[in-house]
Motif scaffolding. Structure first.
Motif, PDB file in Angstrom:
ATOM      1  N   LEU A 150       0.924  -0.959  -0.276  1.00 50.34           N
ATOM      2  CA  LEU A 150      -0.414   0.370   0.173  1.00 50.34           C
ATOM      3  C   LEU A 150       0.269   1.179   0.161  1.00 50.34           C
ATOM      4  CD1 LEU A 150      -2.864  -1.461   2.720  1.00 50.34           C
ATOM      5  CD2 LEU A 150      -2.438  -1.205  -0.208  1.00 50.34           C
ATOM      6  N   ILE A 151       1.899   1.176  -0.343  1.00 44.84           N
ATOM      7  CA  ILE A 151       3.475   2.290  -0.998  1.00 44.84           C
ATOM      8  C   ILE A 151       2.178   2.955  -1.543  1.00 44.84           C
ATOM      9  CG2 ILE A 151       5.453   3.413  -1.745  1.00 44.84           C
ATOM     10  CD1 ILE A 151       6.375   0.483   0.187  1.00 44.84           C
ATOM     11  N   VAL A 152       2.196   4.731  -1.215  1.00 46.95           N
ATOM     12  CA  VAL A 152       1.891   5.476  -2.342  1.00 46.95           C
ATOM     13  C   VAL A 152       2.398   6.052  -3.042  1.00 46.95           C
ATOM     14  CG1 VAL A 152       0.533   7.384  -2.660  1.00 46.95           C
ATOM     15  CG2 VAL A 152      -0.623   6.019  -1.229  1.00 46.95           C
ATOM     16  N   ALA A 153       3.813   6.831  -2.396  1.00 49.83           N
ATOM     17  CA  ALA A 153       4.865   7.125  -2.978  1.00 49.83           C
ATOM     18  C   ALA A 153       6.889   7.112  -1.887  1.00 49.83           C
ATOM     19  CB  ALA A 153       5.150   8.520  -2.726  1.00 49.83           C
ATOM     20  N   LEU A 158      -4.301  14.327  -1.454  1.00 49.03           N
ATOM     21  CA  LEU A 158      -5.864  13.608  -0.584  1.00 49.03           C
ATOM     22  C   LEU A 158      -7.267  14.788  -0.892  1.00 49.03           C
ATOM     23  CD1 LEU A 158      -4.797  12.440   2.665  1.00 49.03           C
ATOM     24  CD2 LEU A 158      -5.353  11.127   0.874  1.00 49.03           C
ATOM     25  N   ARG A 159      -7.019  15.883  -0.830  1.00 47.98           N
ATOM     26  CA  ARG A 159      -8.124  17.020  -1.646  1.00 47.98           C
ATOM     27  C   ARG A 159      -8.773  16.808  -2.908  1.00 47.98           C
ATOM     28  NH1 ARG A 159      -5.268  20.975  -0.101  1.00 47.98           N
ATOM     29  NH2 ARG A 159      -5.381  21.232   2.563  1.00 47.98           N
ATOM     30  N   GLU A 160      -7.537  16.351  -3.431  1.00 46.57           N
ATOM     31  CA  GLU A 160      -8.055  16.592  -5.059  1.00 46.57           C
ATOM     32  C   GLU A 160      -8.645  15.116  -5.160  1.00 46.57           C
ATOM     33  OE1 GLU A 160      -5.636  15.055  -9.207  1.00 46.57           O
ATOM     34  OE2 GLU A 160      -5.015  16.420  -8.577  1.00 46.57           O
ATOM     35  N   VAL A 161      -8.160  14.061  -4.900  1.00 46.03           N
ATOM     36  CA  VAL A 161      -8.752  12.701  -5.082  1.00 46.03           C
ATOM     37  C   VAL A 161     -10.332  12.429  -4.508  1.00 46.03           C
ATOM     38  CG1 VAL A 161      -8.897  10.654  -4.776  1.00 46.03           C
ATOM     39  CG2 VAL A 161      -6.791  11.661  -5.733  1.00 46.03           C
ATOM     40  N   GLY A 170      -8.811   6.873   3.016  1.00 45.96           N
ATOM     41  CA  GLY A 170      -7.162   8.095   2.441  1.00 45.96           C
ATOM     42  C   GLY A 170      -6.435   8.242   3.669  1.00 45.96           C
ATOM     43  N   HIS A 171      -6.381   7.804   5.008  1.00 45.90           N
ATOM     44  CA  HIS A 171      -5.569   8.407   5.859  1.00 45.90           C
ATOM     45  C   HIS A 171      -4.514   7.506   5.423  1.00 45.90           C
ATOM     46  CE1 HIS A 171      -4.473   7.215  10.701  1.00 45.90           C
ATOM     47  NE2 HIS A 171      -3.574   7.905  10.294  1.00 45.90           N
ATOM     48  N   LEU A 172      -3.498   8.360   5.977  1.00 48.74           N
ATOM     49  CA  LEU A 172      -1.701   8.484   5.018  1.00 48.74           C
ATOM     50  C   LEU A 172      -0.403   8.099   6.425  1.00 48.74           C
ATOM     51  CD1 LEU A 172      -1.652  10.765   1.881  1.00 48.74           C
ATOM     52  CD2 LEU A 172      -2.145   7.992   1.460  1.00 48.74           C
ATOM     53  N   LEU A 173       0.341   7.504   5.829  1.00 46.89           N
ATOM     54  CA  LEU A 173       1.533   7.393   7.323  1.00 46.89           C
ATOM     55  C   LEU A 173       3.156   8.008   5.975  1.00 46.89           C
ATOM     56  CD1 LEU A 173       1.064   4.742   8.305  1.00 46.89           C
ATOM     57  CD2 LEU A 173       0.094   6.945   9.432  1.00 46.89           C
ATOM     58  N   VAL A 174       3.457   9.061   6.521  1.00 50.60           N
ATOM     59  CA  VAL A 174       4.630   9.658   5.693  1.00 50.60           C
ATOM     60  C   VAL A 174       5.684   8.452   6.899  1.00 50.60           C
ATOM     61  CG1 VAL A 174       5.800  10.976   5.140  1.00 50.60           C
ATOM     62  CG2 VAL A 174       3.568  11.342   4.759  1.00 50.60           C
ATOM     63  N   CYS A 175       6.591   8.074   6.384  1.00 49.01           N
ATOM     64  CA  CYS A 175       7.395   7.517   7.475  1.00 49.01           C
ATOM     65  C   CYS A 175       9.009   7.437   6.770  1.00 49.01           C
ATOM     66  CB  CYS A 175       7.425   5.670   7.451  1.00 49.01           C
ATOM     67  SG  CYS A 175       5.294   5.061   7.346  1.00 49.01           S
ATOM     68  N   PRO A 176       9.836   7.481   7.220  1.00 46.08           N
ATOM     69  CA  PRO A 176      11.431   7.492   7.370  1.00 46.08           C
ATOM     70  C   PRO A 176      11.863   6.462   6.753  1.00 46.08           C
ATOM     71  CG  PRO A 176      11.958   8.479   9.509  1.00 46.08           C
ATOM     72  CD  PRO A 176       9.943   8.753   8.924  1.00 46.08           C
ATOM     73  N   TYR A 177      12.660   5.698   5.897  1.00 47.43           N
ATOM     74  CA  TYR A 177      12.794   4.950   6.121  1.00 47.43           C
ATOM     75  C   TYR A 177      13.828   4.485   7.063  1.00 47.43           C
ATOM     76  CZ  TYR A 177      11.962   5.323   0.814  1.00 47.43           C
ATOM     77  OH  TYR A 177      11.601   5.816  -0.184  1.00 47.43           O
ATOM     78  N   PRO A 179     -15.843   3.720   3.708  1.00 50.10           N
ATOM     79  CA  PRO A 179     -16.567   3.161   2.334  1.00 50.10           C
ATOM     80  C   PRO A 179     -16.077   2.479   1.180  1.00 50.10           C
ATOM     81  CG  PRO A 179     -16.175   5.801   2.740  1.00 50.10           C
ATOM     82  CD  PRO A 179     -16.173   4.812   3.770  1.00 50.10           C
ATOM     83  N   GLN A 180     -14.397   2.845   1.606  1.00 52.87           N
ATOM     84  CA  GLN A 180     -13.406   2.455   0.266  1.00 52.87           C
ATOM     85  C   GLN A 180     -12.278   1.541   0.506  1.00 52.87           C
ATOM     86  OE1 GLN A 180     -12.553   6.528  -0.611  1.00 52.87           O
ATOM     87  NE2 GLN A 180     -12.381   6.206  -2.682  1.00 52.87           N
ATOM     88  N   LEU A 181     -12.272   0.417  -0.112  1.00 52.30           N
ATOM     89  CA  LEU A 181     -11.307  -0.488   0.025  1.00 52.30           C
ATOM     90  C   LEU A 181      -9.950   0.118  -0.184  1.00 52.30           C
ATOM     91  CD1 LEU A 181     -12.462  -3.325  -2.393  1.00 52.30           C
ATOM     92  CD2 LEU A 181     -12.786  -3.192  -0.095  1.00 52.30           C
ATOM     93  N   LEU A 182      -8.775  -1.021   0.539  1.00 52.52           N
ATOM     94  CA  LEU A 182      -7.102   0.391   0.998  1.00 52.52           C
ATOM     95  C   LEU A 182      -7.204  -0.062  -0.437  1.00 52.52           C
ATOM     96  CD1 LEU A 182      -6.665  -1.350   3.978  1.00 52.52           C
ATOM     97  CD2 LEU A 182      -6.849   0.618   3.199  1.00 52.52           C
ATOM     98  N   ASP A 183      -6.617  -1.102  -1.210  1.00 57.58           N
ATOM     99  CA  ASP A 183      -6.661  -1.345  -2.572  1.00 57.58           C
ATOM    100  C   ASP A 183      -7.294  -0.048  -3.964  1.00 57.58           C
ATOM    101  OD1 ASP A 183      -4.582  -2.905  -2.193  1.00 57.58           O
ATOM    102  OD2 ASP A 183      -5.982  -4.564  -3.059  1.00 57.58           O
ATOM    103  N   ASP A 184      -7.796   0.602  -3.654  1.00 62.28           N
ATOM    104  CA  ASP A 184      -9.039   1.830  -4.297  1.00 62.28           C
ATOM    105  C   ASP A 184      -8.033   2.499  -4.387  1.00 62.28           C
ATOM    106  OD1 ASP A 184     -10.050  -0.654  -5.910  1.00 62.28           O
ATOM    107  OD2 ASP A 184     -12.196  -0.735  -4.729  1.00 62.28           O
ATOM    108  N   ILE A 185      -8.150   2.721  -2.707  1.00 60.39           N
ATOM    109  CA  ILE A 185      -7.441   4.043  -2.288  1.00 60.39           C
ATOM    110  C   ILE A 185      -6.488   4.500  -2.786  1.00 60.39           C
ATOM    111  CG2 ILE A 185      -7.273   5.315  -0.330  1.00 60.39           C
ATOM    112  CD1 ILE A 185      -9.499   4.641   0.902  1.00 60.39           C
TER     113      ILE A 185
END
Length: 152
Positions: free
Chosen positions: A29-32, A84-87, A49-56, A136-142
């Motif tokens: 589920l990595i976005v970027a 997220l605002r756009e999507v 749409g809950h995102l996490l930003v993580c250092p490697y 209401p949304q599946l994680l893969d779709d998000i």
């Protein structure tokens, strides 16, 4: 369902934020991905749409981050908010870092910044009566929508 099926110890033995970058983006589920940090969907989201930003790097607190990591975590957080605002057309955000188990961190040993999209109408009776949040949304779709909208 992932949370329910995982049982009482969903994180098990491996650090999920150290493991995720070793696998294909879609699988974890990595976005970027950036140079020092990456963005991943929260497997146990507060909202769609809950995102996490993580250092490697495996560090536990913000004060252990290098200036480069701090800058990239901030830049990825800003981009995540824009995407997220756009999507999802959300109305606002909750941002935060819970550091240490006592502060509520689910993965206390690995620093991560939460980006939680919020809508004016995102509350209903479920959290009050059933202590459950309907997503209401599946994680893969998000993940696909956010990754596709992420600037390259």
């Amino acid at each position: 369902m992932a949370y329910i099926q995982a049982g009482p110890q969903p994180l098990r033995d491996e650090c999920p934020f150290c493991e995720a970058p070793k696998h294909p983006d879609e699988e974890r589920l990595i976005v970027a991905r950036g140079e020092t940090a990456f963005v991943v969907l929260n497997l146990f989201p507060y909202n769609s749409g809950h995102l996490l930003v993580c250092p490697y790097r495996h560090i536990g607190t913000y004060d252990q981050a290098t200036p480069e990591e701090v800058a990239e975590i901030g830049a990825l957080t800003q981009t995540g908010m824009r995407v997220l605002r756009e999507v999802s057309r959300c109305d606002g955000f909750n941002l935060g870092m819970n550091q240490g188990e006592v502060a509520g961190a689910g993965v206390a040993a690995h620093l991560h910044q939460h980006i939680v999209p919020r809508w004016a109408t995102d509350a209903n009776f479920f959290p009050i009566i059933a202590k459950t949040k309907a997503l209401p949304q599946l994680l893969d779709d998000i993940r696909e929508a956010v990754a596709n909208a992420w600037p390259r």
